[in-house]
Structures are given as C-alpha cells and as structure tokens.
Design a protein around this motif. Structure first.
Motif, PDB file in Angstrom:
ATOM      1  N   GLY A   1      21.142   5.206  -5.639  1.00 18.57           N
ATOM      2  CA  GLY A   1      20.433   4.568  -6.737  1.00 18.57           C
ATOM      3  C   GLY A   1      21.116   4.675  -8.087  1.00 18.57           C
ATOM      4  N   ASP A   2      20.387   5.206  -9.066  1.00 24.65           N
ATOM      5  CA  ASP A   2      20.874   5.283 -10.443  1.00 24.65           C
ATOM      6  C   ASP A   2      22.207   6.021 -10.558  1.00 24.65           C
ATOM      7  N   ASP A   3      22.357   7.094  -9.825  1.00 22.76           N
ATOM      8  CA  ASP A   3      23.594   7.879  -9.921  1.00 22.76           C
ATOM      9  C   ASP A   3      24.802   7.032  -9.525  1.00 22.76           C
ATOM     10  N   ALA A   4      24.668   6.266  -8.448  1.00 24.89           N
ATOM     11  CA  ALA A   4      25.764   5.409  -8.013  1.00 24.89           C
ATOM     12  C   ALA A   4      26.014   4.299  -9.024  1.00 24.89           C
ATOM     13  N   LEU A   5      24.957   3.754  -9.566  1.00 24.12           N
ATOM     14  CA  LEU A   5      25.083   2.679 -10.550  1.00 24.12           C
ATOM     15  C   LEU A   5      25.840   3.150 -11.789  1.00 24.12           C
ATOM     16  N   LEU A   6      25.526   4.334 -12.259  1.00 28.25           N
ATOM     17  CA  LEU A   6      26.228   4.894 -13.414  1.00 28.25           C
ATOM     18  C   LEU A   6      27.702   5.154 -13.098  1.00 28.25           C
ATOM     19  N   GLU A   7      27.954   5.627 -11.892  1.00 32.24           N
ATOM     20  CA  GLU A   7      29.327   5.935 -11.498  1.00 32.24           C
ATOM     21  C   GLU A   7      30.183   4.666 -11.439  1.00 32.24           C
ATOM     22  N   TYR A   8      29.649   3.595 -10.836  1.00 29.40           N
ATOM     23  CA  TYR A   8      30.422   2.353 -10.741  1.00 29.40           C
ATOM     24  C   TYR A   8      30.590   1.693 -12.108  1.00 29.40           C
ATOM     25  N   THR A   9      29.592   1.804 -12.955  1.00 25.57           N
ATOM     26  CA  THR A   9      29.708   1.246 -14.304  1.00 25.57           C
ATOM     27  C   THR A   9      30.793   1.981 -15.088  1.00 25.57           C
ATOM     28  N   ARG A  10      30.872   3.270 -14.877  1.00 20.75           N
ATOM     29  CA  ARG A  10      31.922   4.068 -15.536  1.00 20.75           C
ATOM     30  C   ARG A  10      33.297   3.694 -14.983  1.00 20.75           C
ATOM     31  N   ARG A  11      33.378   3.512 -13.663  1.00 16.66           N
ATOM     32  CA  ARG A  11      34.662   3.243 -13.033  1.00 16.66           C
ATOM     33  C   ARG A  11      35.184   1.836 -13.329  1.00 16.66           C
ATOM     34  N   PHE A  12      34.306   0.832 -13.200  1.00 18.70           N
ATOM     35  CA  PHE A  12      34.769  -0.549 -13.303  1.00 18.70           C
ATOM     36  C   PHE A  12      34.705  -1.124 -14.721  1.00 18.70           C
ATOM     37  N   ASP A  13      33.744  -0.679 -15.504  1.00 18.16           N
ATOM     38  CA  ASP A  13      33.587  -1.243 -16.854  1.00 18.16           C
ATOM     39  C   ASP A  13      34.008  -0.284 -17.965  1.00 18.16           C
ATOM     40  N   GLN A  14      34.356   0.958 -17.580  1.00 13.63           N
ATOM     41  CA  GLN A  14      34.711   1.983 -18.568  1.00 13.63           C
ATOM     42  C   GLN A  14      33.602   2.180 -19.606  1.00 13.63           C
ATOM     43  N   VAL A  15      32.366   2.145 -19.112  1.00 14.16           N
ATOM     44  CA  VAL A  15      31.208   2.371 -19.976  1.00 14.16           C
ATOM     45  C   VAL A  15      30.534   3.665 -19.542  1.00 14.16           C
ATOM     46  N   GLU A  16      30.482   4.627 -20.445  1.00 12.03           N
ATOM     47  CA  GLU A  16      29.828   5.914 -20.185  1.00 12.03           C
ATOM     48  C   GLU A  16      28.371   5.843 -20.622  1.00 12.03           C
ATOM     49  N   ALA A  17      27.479   6.293 -19.767  1.00  8.77           N
ATOM     50  CA  ALA A  17      26.063   6.318 -20.113  1.00  8.77           C
ATOM     51  C   ALA A  17      25.418   7.527 -19.456  1.00  8.77           C
ATOM     52  N   ALA A  18      24.557   8.188 -20.194  1.00 12.99           N
ATOM     53  CA  ALA A  18      23.881   9.375 -19.663  1.00 12.99           C
ATOM     54  C   ALA A  18      22.797   9.005 -18.663  1.00 12.99           C
ATOM     55  N   SER A  19      22.278   7.792 -18.772  1.00 12.70           N
ATOM     56  CA  SER A  19      21.224   7.335 -17.872  1.00 12.70           C
ATOM     57  C   SER A  19      21.280   5.826 -17.781  1.00 12.70           C
ATOM     58  N   VAL A  20      20.663   5.277 -16.745  1.00 10.34           N
ATOM     59  CA  VAL A  20      20.611   3.830 -16.601  1.00 10.34           C
ATOM     60  C   VAL A  20      19.805   3.214 -17.746  1.00 10.34           C
ATOM     61  N   ALA A  21      18.813   3.942 -18.225  1.00  7.18           N
ATOM     62  CA  ALA A  21      18.020   3.450 -19.357  1.00  7.18           C
ATOM     63  C   ALA A  21      18.897   3.127 -20.559  1.00  7.18           C
ATOM     64  N   ALA A  22      19.975   3.883 -20.718  1.00 10.86           N
ATOM     65  CA  ALA A  22      20.880   3.654 -21.849  1.00 10.86           C
ATOM     66  C   ALA A  22      21.697   2.380 -21.680  1.00 10.86           C
TER      67      ALA A  22
END
Length: 434
Positions: A47-68
C-alpha cells in the motif's frame, strides 16, 4: 527513403501494401509487462509504503506520507487565477463547449407498464468514484483533463480523483487550473504503474476507484490492462491516426498541416490522405516538403510520414469511403463539397470531421465532442469516451400478480427444459392454483 508513401488502388499489390502500412504491433515489451505486474503486486501488498517508495525512486520526490503527496485545492485555484487572460479564456471556453456537448449524452431512468400492471424499465446510476491519470512533468495536457473529467461530472460521478506524476517536484500549473475548471475533487502527485495500482486496489490513504481513464506511457498502459476486471478502464489506446478524404479542392497546405497534426504525436502515428486527383496528391506532397522544415517536431513528423503515412490515389470518393470503413480511423476528415453526403457512407470512425473548415485540431481542444477515441481499427466496435462510460444501467422488474401467472408458466417451461428445477419451482410458487 521517400518523405511519404505513394499508393494507388489500381496497383495489383495495393491491398497487401496497405495492410503492411496499417499493421501495428501491439505486443507488449516483456520487461515492461513484468515490471508493471511486480509494481501492482507490491502496491497490493504494501500500500502506502510501496507508493512512497516508487514515487521516491521514479519521480525523485521525497514525502513522509502519502497525504503529503496530495495537492491542496487552494493551489489549483491559485494556478487558475494566475493563468494569463487569453489562456484562461481559452480554457474556460473549451470547458464550456465540452460540457454543453456531453450534457446531451446523459441518459435518464425510464420505465413502462404492461397491460397487466407489470412494470419494466432501466435505472441509470453514475459510478461512485473515478480515477483520472494525467501525464506530468514537462508534458502539459489540460485538454485531457477536460475531456476525461467533465463527462464524468456530467454523468454524476461523486468523486473524480486525478493522479499526475511530478518528476523532481515539477507541478504543471495549467493542468491544475484545468482540474479546477473541470470539477476534479482531489489531486495526487503520483504516477506510473504505482498510481494505477493505488487507484485500482486502494491504499490506506487513497480510496479505490470504480474506473480508471486517461492516457499514459507504456507502463501505465500495461498496468491498466492488468487491473481491468478489478476496475473498468476507458481503453488501451494505440498511436494517433488521421485519415483525410479530399476531393482535391481544399488548399494543399491545409491538408499537409492536418496530416502533420497527428504525425507530430510520435513516430508510430499514422496520417493518410485519400484523393481521386493525382495532381492534387502531387500538390500535397510538395506542400509537405515545403512546410516540414519549419515544424519544431519535424524529425518526428518525418519519421511518422515515411514509415506509416501515405498519399493514396483512389478511383472516386465512393471508393475512398469504402476504404475509410475498412481502415476505421481514429479521426476522419471529409474535406469535400457536400461532406454530409459522404459522411452518410461512413460506418467506422472514431470522430468524423465534415467540411473544409473542420480541422481535426479543433476536435482535440474545443469543438465539444470528446477527443478520447478508439484507435487501431477498434472504431469497428468501440465509441468515443462519453457520459455513458461513467454511467451504468440496472434493469427494473416489478411483476404484478397477474403478470406472474403468465410469466411464471413461461419461465417454468423453459427452466424444466434446462434441467433447473428450483428455477421452475420458484416461478410456479407464485402461480395461483386453477
């Protein structure tokens, strides 16, 4: 290699050559399929953990939570207010025309009552929640936002969730402005197969949707194909296509530019002209050669025209219409006198543009009808995106006591014939004994 292919229906090898030109290999790259499948499974599992990880990897966007990763509505409205006046007016005008057209597509619930009091009908209900994928980064597709979100809202969809990748945090203001105008409800800065997985399966932060629409890259397309069945999808679109039928009296420069308008999408796009006037085809070819060097996307246009484009000499306009039905193009321009007469002969096309002033580009942005259209000959059995794609139908059946006597006997007879005794008994229980 010639600038564009020249064909004639009189040639012995015409059909074989045309089939080769039309052929599009829709087979998917195995690595893309495998990667998309793995990402979808990971989204389902983490879920959210995977979504944050892929967003960091592919878009170079760091976020503490999906809400961010959600863009607050205030930012969309600010983007709308900051648009230059002419751009804002164009976006408003396009949205108004798209909305007005699609309001005519809305279906309503209906019923009718039979002589014995039985009521039959159809109940129309909107989908609850729809996901809209919009390419991000340097790409700006506000027209895609309008064309996908507005019919959903006209249909009565309660919540339209837009997802758009923001590589290195780059947010596109005109896309956000379009979301505000179109009535989008929430916007998340996520993309790729991971965004499709989040919309299809849901995560702790993002609610699952009922249908996913909108264009994307090969990974997005592969993911949409895989989640179909769990959710609905609009279509798996192939390369852009335009087919022009011309009688030879439209300015050649106009037709050359109409062909460019689709060829500039990508090297696999297809642009074809059918005309019974060989001299006119020469004029168009000359116009292509003259106008092409000034095009910013000249290399893409050149590759598209040389690989999959064609100027085809036909015997007459009747033959041109027959060929159009065989090709079943995404966009069909009928640039002739009395274009409506020839349009009556067309059975298979995503959108039909009638007359010399109806350029396909107007349909892409502001004419009103939807620009999400079937490609790769799927216009033989598919339709443009519309309000009907965001509504569903439920059958209404209210059988009267008198009706149950007649229908019960019919159902019982048929059920016995199928060997389904419980079905027969269920119907017979409601029949009054003689």
């Amino acid at each position: 290699m010639s600038l564009i292919n020249r064909l004639s229906t009189r040639s012995d090898d015409f059909l074989a050559t045309l089939r080769k030109l039309l052929a599009f290999d829709a087979s998917q790259d195995e690595s893309i399929e495998r990667t998309s499948a793995d990402i979808l499974k990971d989204i389902q599992a983490r879920g959210d953990d995977a979504l944050l990880e892929y967003t960091r990897r592919f878009d170079q966007v760091e976020a503490a939570s999906v809400a961010a990763l959600e863009i607050p509505r205030g930012e969309w409205l600010a983007a709308l207010e900051a648009l230059p006046g002419e751009q804002r007016q164009a976006l408003d005008s396009a949205a108004s025309r798209v909305r007005g057209y699609h309001e005519r597509q809305r279906s309503e619930t209906w019923t009718y009552t039979e002589a014995d009091g039985t009521v039959l009908g159809q109940k129309i209900s909107p989908l609850d929640r729809v996901g809209l994928y919009v390419p991000g980064g340097k790409a700006a597709y506000p027209s895609s936002v309008l064309m996908n979100a507005i019919p959903a809202k006209v249909a009565g969809v309660a919540e339209v969730i837009m997802v758009t990748p923001t590589p290195k945090g780059t947010r596109n203001p005109i896309v956000l402005a379009a979301a505000a105008i179109a009535g989008v409800d929430r916007v998340w800065t996520i993309g790729g197969a991971q965004a499709i997985g989040a919309l299809a399966y849901g995560t702790a932060s993002i609610a699952a949707v009922d249908k996913i629409v909108g264009p994307g890259n090969a990974y997005v397309a592969a993911a949409k194909r895989r989640v179909f069945g769990t959710v609905g999808i609009d279509m798996i679109a192939g390369p852009s296509e335009i087919l022009v039928i011309c009688d030879g009296s439209t300015p050649a420069d106009w037709i050359a530019m109409d062909l460019f308008s689709q060829a500039e999408h990508d090297e696999l796009a297809q642009a074809i002209l059918l005309c019974p006037d060989a001299a006119y085809l020469d004029e168009v070819e000359a116009a292509i050669a003259r106008l092409l060097p000034a095009m910013p996307r000249a290399d893409i246009i050149r590759a598209s025209l040389s690989r999959r484009g064609a100027l085809i000499l036909v015997r007459d306009l009747n033959e041109a219409c027959a060929m159009a039905n065989e090709i079943a193009p995404e966009h069909l321009e009928i640039s002739t006198e009395d274009a409506g007469k020839w349009a009556e002969k067309i059975r298979h096309a995503g959108a039909i543009f009638m007359g010399r002033y109806s350029s396909e580009a107007l349909g892409d942005y502001c004419a009103g009808p939807n620009h999400v259209l079937p490609t790769s000959r799927t216009a033989r059995f598919s339709s443009p995106l519309g309000v009907y794609d965001f509504q569903k139908r439920s059958s209404l059946i209210q059988v009267s006591q008198a009706g149950a006597q007649t229908l019960g006997r019919i159902a019982s007879t048929l059920a016995h014939g199928e060997g389904l005794q419980a079905h027969a008994a269920s119907a017979q229980y409601r029949i009054k004994p003689d």
